[in-house]
Design a protein around this motif. Structure first.
Motif, PDB file in Angstrom:
ATOM      1  N   VAL A 202       0.709  -1.430   0.041  1.00 38.33           N
ATOM      2  CA  VAL A 202      -0.022   0.000  -0.271  1.00 38.33           C
ATOM      3  C   VAL A 202       0.844   0.799  -0.006  1.00 38.33           C
ATOM      4  CG1 VAL A 202      -1.994   1.284   0.893  1.00 38.33           C
ATOM      5  CG2 VAL A 202      -2.018  -1.041   1.183  1.00 38.33           C
ATOM      6  N   THR A 203       1.954   1.372   0.603  1.00 43.00           N
ATOM      7  CA  THR A 203       2.566   3.013   0.486  1.00 43.00           C
ATOM      8  C   THR A 203       3.807   2.322   0.293  1.00 43.00           C
ATOM      9  OG1 THR A 203       4.083   1.660   2.930  1.00 43.00           O
ATOM     10  CG2 THR A 203       2.289   3.176   2.849  1.00 43.00           C
ATOM     11  N   SER A 204       3.966   1.340  -0.400  1.00 44.59           N
ATOM     12  CA  SER A 204       5.987   1.000  -1.535  1.00 44.59           C
ATOM     13  C   SER A 204       5.001   1.740  -2.425  1.00 44.59           C
ATOM     14  CB  SER A 204       5.969  -0.102  -1.241  1.00 44.59           C
ATOM     15  OG  SER A 204       6.300  -0.403  -2.314  1.00 44.59           O
ATOM     16  N   ASP A 205       6.095   2.341  -2.937  1.00 44.91           N
ATOM     17  CA  ASP A 205       5.557   2.503  -4.397  1.00 44.91           C
ATOM     18  C   ASP A 205       5.918   2.282  -5.383  1.00 44.91           C
ATOM     19  OD1 ASP A 205       8.883   3.085  -3.450  1.00 44.91           O
ATOM     20  OD2 ASP A 205       8.992   4.981  -3.779  1.00 44.91           O
ATOM     21  N   SER A 206       7.389   0.878  -5.552  1.00 38.65           N
ATOM     22  CA  SER A 206       7.516   0.060  -6.440  1.00 38.65           C
ATOM     23  C   SER A 206       6.228  -0.227  -7.748  1.00 38.65           C
ATOM     24  CB  SER A 206       8.085  -1.344  -5.589  1.00 38.65           C
ATOM     25  OG  SER A 206       8.465  -1.901  -4.771  1.00 38.65           O
ATOM     26  N   ALA A 207       6.680  -0.308  -8.465  1.00 39.18           N
ATOM     27  CA  ALA A 207       5.940  -0.992  -9.642  1.00 39.18           C
ATOM     28  C   ALA A 207       5.505  -1.767  -9.317  1.00 39.18           C
ATOM     29  CB  ALA A 207       6.978  -1.223 -10.980  1.00 39.18           C
ATOM     30  N   VAL A 208       4.442  -1.780 -10.834  1.00 43.50           N
ATOM     31  CA  VAL A 208       2.669  -3.071 -10.613  1.00 43.50           C
ATOM     32  C   VAL A 208       3.546  -4.104 -10.683  1.00 43.50           C
ATOM     33  CG1 VAL A 208       0.436  -3.412 -11.127  1.00 43.50           C
ATOM     34  CG2 VAL A 208       1.080  -0.605 -10.705  1.00 43.50           C
ATOM     35  N   PHE A 209       4.280  -4.148 -11.375  1.00 46.11           N
ATOM     36  CA  PHE A 209       4.915  -5.633 -12.270  1.00 46.11           C
ATOM     37  C   PHE A 209       5.796  -6.134 -11.464  1.00 46.11           C
ATOM     38  CE2 PHE A 209       8.195  -7.916 -13.789  1.00 46.11           C
ATOM     39  CZ  PHE A 209       8.104  -8.916 -14.902  1.00 46.11           C
ATOM     40  N   ILE A 210       6.507  -5.262 -10.841  1.00 44.32           N
ATOM     41  CA  ILE A 210       7.637  -5.959  -8.977  1.00 44.32           C
ATOM     42  C   ILE A 210       6.552  -6.860  -8.060  1.00 44.32           C
ATOM     43  CG2 ILE A 210       9.481  -5.091  -7.939  1.00 44.32           C
ATOM     44  CD1 ILE A 210      10.149  -5.609 -10.160  1.00 44.32           C
ATOM     45  N   GLN A 211       5.413  -5.817  -7.474  1.00 43.76           N
ATOM     46  CA  GLN A 211       4.533  -5.979  -6.478  1.00 43.76           C
ATOM     47  C   GLN A 211       3.795  -7.381  -7.166  1.00 43.76           C
ATOM     48  OE1 GLN A 211       4.844  -4.387  -4.371  1.00 43.76           O
ATOM     49  NE2 GLN A 211       3.785  -2.131  -4.542  1.00 43.76           N
ATOM     50  N   LEU A 212       3.608  -7.379  -8.285  1.00 36.85           N
ATOM     51  CA  LEU A 212       2.830  -8.769  -8.820  1.00 36.85           C
ATOM     52  C   LEU A 212       3.879 -10.124  -8.746  1.00 36.85           C
ATOM     53  CD1 LEU A 212       0.040 -10.213 -10.409  1.00 36.85           C
ATOM     54  CD2 LEU A 212       1.268  -9.603 -12.164  1.00 36.85           C
ATOM     55  N   LEU A 378      17.843  -9.207   0.557  1.00 38.31           N
ATOM     56  CA  LEU A 378      18.608  -9.315  -0.342  1.00 38.31           C
ATOM     57  C   LEU A 378      18.348  -8.788  -1.670  1.00 38.31           C
ATOM     58  CD1 LEU A 378      21.246 -12.020   0.563  1.00 38.31           C
ATOM     59  CD2 LEU A 378      21.285  -9.480   0.814  1.00 38.31           C
ATOM     60  N   ALA A 379      16.841  -9.307  -1.732  1.00 36.11           N
ATOM     61  CA  ALA A 379      16.243  -8.779  -2.621  1.00 36.11           C
ATOM     62  C   ALA A 379      14.943  -7.917  -3.487  1.00 36.11           C
ATOM     63  CB  ALA A 379      15.073  -9.817  -3.882  1.00 36.11           C
ATOM     64  N   GLY A 380      15.662  -6.985  -2.526  1.00 37.31           N
ATOM     65  CA  GLY A 380      14.975  -5.567  -1.687  1.00 37.31           C
ATOM     66  C   GLY A 380      13.912  -5.997  -1.050  1.00 37.31           C
ATOM     67  N   ILE A 381      12.718  -6.945  -1.043  1.00 38.60           N
ATOM     68  CA  ILE A 381      11.612  -6.739  -0.255  1.00 38.60           C
ATOM     69  C   ILE A 381      11.549  -5.918   1.000  1.00 38.60           C
ATOM     70  CG2 ILE A 381       9.787  -8.213   0.743  1.00 38.60           C
ATOM     71  CD1 ILE A 381      10.336 -10.124  -1.678  1.00 38.60           C
ATOM     72  N   GLY A 382      10.727  -5.510   2.259  1.00 36.85           N
ATOM     73  CA  GLY A 382      11.214  -4.317   2.867  1.00 36.85           C
ATOM     74  C   GLY A 382      11.156  -6.579   4.140  1.00 36.85           C
ATOM     75  N   ASP A 383      11.427  -5.323   5.047  1.00 36.06           N
ATOM     76  CA  ASP A 383      12.360  -6.060   6.127  1.00 36.06           C
ATOM     77  C   ASP A 383      10.675  -7.331   6.744  1.00 36.06           C
ATOM     78  OD1 ASP A 383      14.347  -5.977   6.023  1.00 36.06           O
ATOM     79  OD2 ASP A 383      14.468  -4.751   7.712  1.00 36.06           O
ATOM     80  N   ASN A 384       9.727  -6.225   6.816  1.00 34.47           N
ATOM     81  CA  ASN A 384       8.341  -7.376   7.739  1.00 34.47           C
ATOM     82  C   ASN A 384       7.904  -8.591   6.780  1.00 34.47           C
ATOM     83  OD1 ASN A 384       8.412  -6.084   9.829  1.00 34.47           O
ATOM     84  ND2 ASN A 384       7.724  -3.502   9.355  1.00 34.47           N
ATOM     85  N   PHE A 385       7.815  -7.775   5.395  1.00 34.78           N
ATOM     86  CA  PHE A 385       7.319  -8.498   4.544  1.00 34.78           C
ATOM     87  C   PHE A 385       7.875  -9.932   4.215  1.00 34.78           C
ATOM     88  CE2 PHE A 385       5.431 -10.155   0.076  1.00 34.78           C
ATOM     89  CZ  PHE A 385       3.958 -10.529   0.641  1.00 34.78           C
ATOM     90  N   ALA A 386       9.779  -9.712   4.476  1.00 31.68           N
ATOM     91  CA  ALA A 386       9.952 -10.593   3.876  1.00 31.68           C
ATOM     92  C   ALA A 386      10.052 -11.598   5.125  1.00 31.68           C
ATOM     93  CB  ALA A 386      11.646 -10.326   4.068  1.00 31.68           C
TER      94      ALA A 386
END
Length: 437
Positions: A202-212, A378-386
């Motif tokens: 929700v608060t992340s500014d990542s691209a839609v493809f990356i979120q998918l 390492l792939a850049g995913i946030g710590d909490n969701f990782a």
């Protein structure tokens, strides 16, 4: 959807199951309320500032994950259920080496009561060591009245909080649905899941493809975890022909012994995490680079030691759960035999060999899933969701949810209702033609 609604109606119609589920939900609510009650004499502003600046990937994030946020709030339930888990591990290890404990394990119900009593005493002792470390190293700056009386009060409250959580877990196991201790741990993990999702998507500014891609990876990990947790190696068994009344001969029956790939369930993960919490706490009192490495969930020392512990505990708990000699004796007593294998010792050796072979890939899988969060980080995913992209959290959630669903399904099947899944049967549970182990 219609079948799901019908299943919910069947659950409500089954009085015993309905009462057990309501009791379980009520006790979980009590546990969650307790996690928000803060210890007296704590400055919440300082705690909030400290939590804002803390690293979610360190010891705080992990312990807070298991405690459902109670750890970071300095709650009366801050130590959670982990001291009891640690005490249970110690008692099980003693059962393999100390003859007195072994005798108690063989004494049936009376021995179980004695072991439970010693486990409770050991839990209090562990809390007495962990409590001061927690208050001094983590809560220290937020203590308003740093007097001897406050420390005594705080220690007693923390011990009482852990013992109360243990009591809630036992009540859920006895009077509710599922394994109470595992459910409390799962509830603590799930409490952090919505905020992790909001932070990542929700608060992340990542691209839609990356979120998918993140979502696809998350669901793929869940599906593979379910596959391994429910995976079964079916060992064929034949039963000799029996003479029925009037001299008629019954045809020999064929059945299966269901040997699970992951017979130990989620316990190796919980045990390994409880053991890892000890050096993680010690790292605050020493300058050892190795112990400091264990404090960082994303470091290679932590993940290496964690993976090895999981593999060791998988074999250890499988050895406790699956007894090949007892299975072989039960087969022989009932006239059953494995095709091409002599009854008795040869059958026990065959079963033990198969269990050892299927446990190896199961233990490796558990270890790999446990260290996936480090690669996600390492792939850049946030710590909490990782922490939810694998690791302890996903394994515990999947294992506990499946075990609880199977228990609910058993109640429904006993009342001649369809189960929770299509066909009235969760994949991996024992079928009608499978022999219980």
């Amino acid at each position: 959807m219609k079948k799901f609604i019908e299943t919910l109606k069947n659950i409500w119609k089954t009085e015993e199951l309905r009462n057990r589920i309501l009791l379980t939900l009520g006790l979980i609510l009590v546990y969650r309320i307790g996690s928000f009650i803060v210890l007296p004499g704590i400055d919440q502003n300082i705690m909030a500032a400290q939590n804002t600046g803390s690293n979610a990937g360190g010891i705080t994030g992990l312990l807070d994950l298991f405690a459902g946020g109670a750890f970071s709030k300095a709650s009366i339930m801050a130590l959670g259920i982990m001291p009891y888990i640690s005490a249970s591990i110690i008692m099980q290890l003693l059962g393999m080496a100390v003859p007195v404990v072994q005798k108690m394990q063989k004494d049936g119900e009376s021995g179980r009561r004695k072991i439970n009593g010693y486990t409770r005493v050991l839990t209090i002792i562990i809390c007495a060591f962990q409590g001061p470390a927690y208050l001094g190293m983590y809560v220290g700056n937020a203590i308003i009245d740093n007097s001897f009386m406050w420390w005594t009060m705080a220690m007693l409250v923390l011990i009482a909080g852990t013992m109360f959580a243990m009591w809630l877990g036992e009540r859920i196991t006895d009077k509710g649905v599922g394994n109470g201790i595992s459910i409390l741990i799962t509830v603590g993990i799930l409490a952090r899941f919505p905020s992790a999702i909001a932070e990542e998507f929700v608060t992340s500014d990542s691209a839609v493809f990356i979120q998918l891609l993140k979502l696809i990876g998350f669901f793929a990990i869940i599906m593979v975890t379910v596959l391994i947790v429910q995976g079964v190696r079916r060992l064929p068994v034949n039963y000799a022909k029996r003479v029925a009344g009037g001299g008629a001969t019954e045809q020999s029956a064929r059945s299966y012994i269901p040997l699970k790939v992951n017979a130990s369930g989620v316990m190796p993960i919980i045990f390994a995490q409880a053991i890892m919490s000890v050096p993680m706490m010690m790292s605050y009192q020493t300058n050892s680079s190795f112990l400091n490495g264990l404090r960082d969930l994303w470091s290679w020392p932590y993940n290496l030691v964690f993976a090895i512990l999981i593999m060791v505990f998988t074999y250890f708990y499988t050895a406790i759960t699956v007894n090949p000699k007892q299975i072989a004796d039960d087969l022989k007593r009932n006239g059953g035999f494995i095709p091409g294998v002599k009854p008795g010792t040869d059958t026990a050796n065959r079963i033990d060999d198969i269990v050892s072979r299927i446990t190896l890939p199961g233990s490796i899988f558990l270890a790999l899933i446990a260290i996936i969060p480090a690669f996600a980080h390492l792939a850049g995913i946030g710590d909490n969701f990782a922490l939810f992209m694998g690791g302890t959290s996903i394994l515990i959630m999947v294992g506990v949810v499946l075990d609880t669903l199977q228990q609910i399904e058993t109640y429904l099947m006993n009342q001649h209702y369809d189960g929770l899944m299509e066909g009235g049967k969760i994949r991996g549970r024992r079928g009608m033609n499978e022999m219980s182990i």
